[in-house]
Design an enzyme around this catalytic site. Structure first.
Site, PDB file in Angstrom:
ATOM      1  N   ASP A 106      50.697  83.080  33.973  1.00  0.00           N
ATOM      2  CA  ASP A 106      50.669  83.962  32.814  1.00  0.00           C
ATOM      3  C   ASP A 106      50.726  85.439  33.157  1.00  0.00           C
ATOM      4  OD1 ASP A 106      50.696  82.177  30.739  1.00  0.00           O
ATOM      5  OD2 ASP A 106      48.566  81.733  30.946  1.00  0.00           O
TER       6      ASP A 106
ATOM      7  N   HIS B 228      42.679  80.667  38.900  1.00  0.00           N
ATOM      8  CA  HIS B 228      43.102  79.365  38.395  1.00  0.00           C
ATOM      9  C   HIS B 228      42.116  78.313  38.874  1.00  0.00           C
ATOM     10  CE1 HIS B 228      45.670  75.949  37.440  1.00  0.00           C
ATOM     11  NE2 HIS B 228      46.329  76.771  36.645  1.00  0.00           N
TER      12      HIS B 228
ATOM     13  N   HIS C 258      43.521  79.632  28.353  1.00  0.00           N
ATOM     14  CA  HIS C 258      44.593  78.673  28.676  1.00  0.00           C
ATOM     15  C   HIS C 258      45.920  79.316  28.260  1.00  0.00           C
ATOM     16  CE1 HIS C 258      46.557  74.997  29.515  1.00  0.00           C
ATOM     17  NE2 HIS C 258      46.110  74.214  28.563  1.00  0.00           N
TER      18      HIS C 258
HETATM   19  N1  ACO Z   1      38.981  88.072  37.017  1.00  0.00           N
HETATM   20  C1  ACO Z   1      37.857  88.371  37.709  1.00  0.00           C
HETATM   21  N2  ACO Z   1      37.058  87.468  38.276  1.00  0.00           N
HETATM   22  C2  ACO Z   1      37.428  86.185  38.150  1.00  0.00           C
HETATM   23  C3  ACO Z   1      38.592  85.802  37.459  1.00  0.00           C
HETATM   24  C4  ACO Z   1      39.383  86.797  36.893  1.00  0.00           C
HETATM   25  N3  ACO Z   1      40.485  86.517  36.237  1.00  0.00           N
HETATM   26  N4  ACO Z   1      38.697  84.462  37.497  1.00  0.00           N
HETATM   27  C5  ACO Z   1      37.650  84.018  38.192  1.00  0.00           C
HETATM   28  N5  ACO Z   1      36.871  85.061  38.582  1.00  0.00           N
HETATM   29  C6  ACO Z   1      35.657  84.989  39.405  1.00  0.00           C
HETATM   30  C7  ACO Z   1      34.468  84.522  38.585  1.00  0.00           C
HETATM   31  O1  ACO Z   1      33.778  85.587  38.005  1.00  0.00           O
HETATM   32  C8  ACO Z   1      33.675  83.799  39.634  1.00  0.00           C
HETATM   33  O2  ACO Z   1      33.031  84.746  40.417  1.00  0.00           O
HETATM   34  P1  ACO Z   1      31.491  84.488  40.916  1.00  0.00           P
HETATM   35  O3  ACO Z   1      31.610  83.328  41.870  1.00  0.00           O
HETATM   36  O4  ACO Z   1      31.070  85.750  41.523  1.00  0.00           O
HETATM   37  O5  ACO Z   1      30.721  84.111  39.676  1.00  0.00           O
HETATM   38  C9  ACO Z   1      34.725  83.158  40.531  1.00  0.00           C
HETATM   39  O6  ACO Z   1      35.879  84.009  40.402  1.00  0.00           O
HETATM   40  C10 ACO Z   1      35.084  81.738  40.133  1.00  0.00           C
HETATM   41  O7  ACO Z   1      35.487  81.741  38.770  1.00  0.00           O
HETATM   42  P2  ACO Z   1      35.288  80.543  37.758  1.00  0.00           P
HETATM   43  O8  ACO Z   1      35.129  81.089  36.381  1.00  0.00           O
HETATM   44  O9  ACO Z   1      34.223  79.615  38.261  1.00  0.00           O
HETATM   45  O10 ACO Z   1      36.673  79.807  37.902  1.00  0.00           O
HETATM   46  P3  ACO Z   1      37.246  78.699  36.912  1.00  0.00           P
HETATM   47  O11 ACO Z   1      37.988  77.751  37.731  1.00  0.00           O
HETATM   48  O12 ACO Z   1      36.168  78.145  36.038  1.00  0.00           O
HETATM   49  O13 ACO Z   1      38.202  79.541  35.941  1.00  0.00           O
HETATM   50  C11 ACO Z   1      40.092  80.509  34.960  1.00  0.00           C
HETATM   51  C12 ACO Z   1      39.560  79.511  35.996  1.00  0.00           C
HETATM   52  C13 ACO Z   1      39.537  80.164  33.549  1.00  0.00           C
HETATM   53  C14 ACO Z   1      41.607  80.423  34.897  1.00  0.00           C
HETATM   54  C15 ACO Z   1      39.615  81.943  35.387  1.00  0.00           C
HETATM   55  O14 ACO Z   1      40.155  82.254  36.654  1.00  0.00           O
HETATM   56  C16 ACO Z   1      39.990  82.987  34.347  1.00  0.00           C
HETATM   57  O15 ACO Z   1      39.239  83.210  33.400  1.00  0.00           O
HETATM   58  N6  ACO Z   1      41.171  83.677  34.517  1.00  0.00           N
HETATM   59  C17 ACO Z   1      41.633  84.622  33.533  1.00  0.00           C
HETATM   60  C18 ACO Z   1      42.278  83.896  32.365  1.00  0.00           C
HETATM   61  C19 ACO Z   1      43.635  83.341  32.722  1.00  0.00           C
HETATM   62  O16 ACO Z   1      44.457  83.995  33.347  1.00  0.00           O
HETATM   63  N7  ACO Z   1      43.879  82.080  32.279  1.00  0.00           N
HETATM   64  C20 ACO Z   1      45.163  81.421  32.494  1.00  0.00           C
HETATM   65  C21 ACO Z   1      45.007  80.257  33.416  1.00  0.00           C
HETATM   66  S1  ACO Z   1      46.585  79.541  33.769  1.00  0.00           S
HETATM   67  C22 ACO Z   1      46.937  78.632  32.417  1.00  0.00           C
HETATM   68  O17 ACO Z   1      46.132  78.151  31.683  1.00  0.00           O
HETATM   69  C23 ACO Z   1      48.328  78.416  32.142  1.00  0.00           C
END
Ligand code: ACO
Length: 403
Positions: free
Chosen positions: A336, A280, A241
């Site tokens: 971010d 996201h 987050h």
């Molecule tokens: N890098 C690589 N792969 C990713 C990423 C990423 N940053 N984010 C999602 N994926 C992939 C997952 O591995 C998944 O792939 P799969 O279907 O083959 O298993 C698919 O995309 C869906 O991802 P989920 O984890 O189900 O997406 P979710 O909605 O739960 O997660 C989150 C959202 C936590 C923001 C995620 O994208 C992430 O971890 N990003 C990196 C951390 C980040 O930048 N957080 C800031 C968010 S903005 C904020 O809070 C202000």
């Protein structure tokens, strides 16, 4: 609750939705922030974020989020007066913060100090009293920059700088961060002040994110807004987050140069790591805040030295956005991805990044808390579970006591 009437027998519990991490569950109706994640749209109280950023100050936007309309001139004057009036913290808050270890993480200090404020304002428990709620809102919006700056000064062993109420909200925060203790006045660079104010506008609210949901969850038990905000700040602290921008900078530093970008992308695609600042829960398109921040970067770099990490970030974005892995999963830069690079150029240490997020998000937390307190449909938040443990079982019969 109507689903519960769908039963296989009288004894059956009835239909219940199982939705881990609330991906498809709305716990409230809200009139504050609208997001269309597919189209990359973000609006505060109906106003597109692109119109507010740069044209309205953070405190005007804070008022908009909390009261539902942009302040008229007399309302703005009163709001500015109330926020300025409450910037100081009790001397015992300062002493309390002194008790933290010399290398305490600033976000840990902010979380704890927000909770401690509850003990200074016991009338905050009157959560059904509108006047009391408003006073706590003034205090929290006003004091969070002071607590944030004190947490930074403590972590680097520098004396605290009291608020300068002649400065704007954002300039005052920068002065409390950076003013040398031997000078009486310090005017931060106006370009950097404006850039930070815009970043505050972009971070002010984002509907039911993890920290705001926490604010609502804790507030729903009628806990006071200080402990509720402390819980929200704790949720914001996590790397998925508000802690993500720090992780982005660490990742870019580790990559070190543009030619190492393909190797990083390979690691991400093989599932070894995530590309921080990408993806996201709601946006399946370019996060509109990331676009505005990217544009603001140039104005900051014109004053500070150019942060060379921006070139790696741009190369990384280009590579990712043309790669099937990211296209298929609709992963785009989020807010971010670029914010940490700007904060770093402005001289903020990485530990303070989540604190910089908590300052403006306070407005969003409070707007949602206030909305919840006035919502007759809300009760204490209490999700259900699907029990998967053992069925009834029993302890062995007690053996006869030995004589
Ligand atoms: N890098 C690589 N792969 C990713 C990423 C990423 N940053 N984010 C999602 N994926 C992939 C997952 O591995 C998944 O792939 P799969 O279907 O083959 O298993 C698919 O995309 C869906 O991802 P989920 O984890 O189900 O997406 P979710 O909605 O739960 O997660 C989150 C959202 C936590 C923001 C995620 O994208 C992430 O971890 N990003 C990196 C951390 C980040 O930048 N957080 C800031 C968010 S903005 C904020 O809070 C202000």
């Amino acid at each position: 609750m109507d689903l519960r009437q769908v039963k296989t027998s009288e004894a059956d519990f009835g239909l219940l939705s199982y939705d881990p991490s609330f991906q498809n569950t709305a716990p409230c109706r809200s009139a504050i922030t609208y997001i269309d994640g597919d189209a990359g749209v973000l609006r505060y109280r109906g106003y597109p974020i692109e119109e507010l950023a740069g044209r309205k100050s953070y405190l005007e936007v804070s008022y908009l989020l909390i009261y539902g309309h942009l302040p008229r001139p007399n309302e703005l004057a009163e709001w500015l007066h109330n926020i300025t009036y409450h910037t100081m913290v009790h001397e015992n808050v300062k002493k309390f913060m002194d008790g933290f270890h010399h290398d305490a993480h600033p976000m840990g200090m902010v979380v704890s100090t927000l909770a401690a404020l509850s003990t200074f304002y016991p009338e905050a428990k009157q959560v059904h009293d509108e006047g009391s709620r408003e006073r706590q809102i003034h205090r929290l919006v006003a004091k969070i920059p002071t607590i944030a700056a004190f947490s930074y000064r403590h972590s680097v062993g520098m004396s605290y700088i009291y608020p300068d109420n002649d400065l704007s909200y954002t300039a005052n925060f920068l002065a409390m961060m950076y003013r040398p203790s031997w000078t009486a006045h310090y005017t931060p660079n106006p370009v950097l002040t404006q850039a930070l104010d815009t970043l505050f506008v972009l971070h002010a609210d984002h509907e039911q994110n993890c920290s705001t949901s926490t604010m609502r969850m804790v507030g729903s038990s009628l806990a006071d807004p200080y402990v509720s905000a402390a819980a929200a700040a704790a949720a914001l602290y996590g790397p998925l987050h508000g802690g993500a921008n720090e992780q982005v900078v660490r990742m870019l530093q580790e990559v070190g140069s543009k030619d190492k970008v393909p190797a990083l992308i390979r690691q991400v695609k093989s599932g070894k790591r995530r590309l921080m600042g990408f993806g996201h829960r709601v946006y399946k398109n370019y996060d509109p805040r990331a676009r505005i921040i990217k544009e603001a970067a140039d104005s900051v770099f014109a004053v500070t030295a150019r942060n060379r990490l921006i070139d790696i970030a741009l190369a990384l974005e280009r590579t990712a956005l043309s790669d099937d892995y990211f296209i298929k999963r609709r992963l785009y830069p989020n807010v971010d991805f670029y914010s940490g690079i700007i904060y770093q150029a402005m001289g903020f240490p990485m530990d303070i990044f989540p604190v910089l997020f908590a300052i403006p998000r306070m407005s969003g937390w409070l707007a949602h808390w206030q909305e919840m307190m006035m919502d007759e449909e809300q009760k204490i938040a209490r999700p259900r579970q699907v029990y998967i443990g053992p069925g009834e079982r029993h302890l062995p019969e007690p053996t006869a006591e030995k004589s």
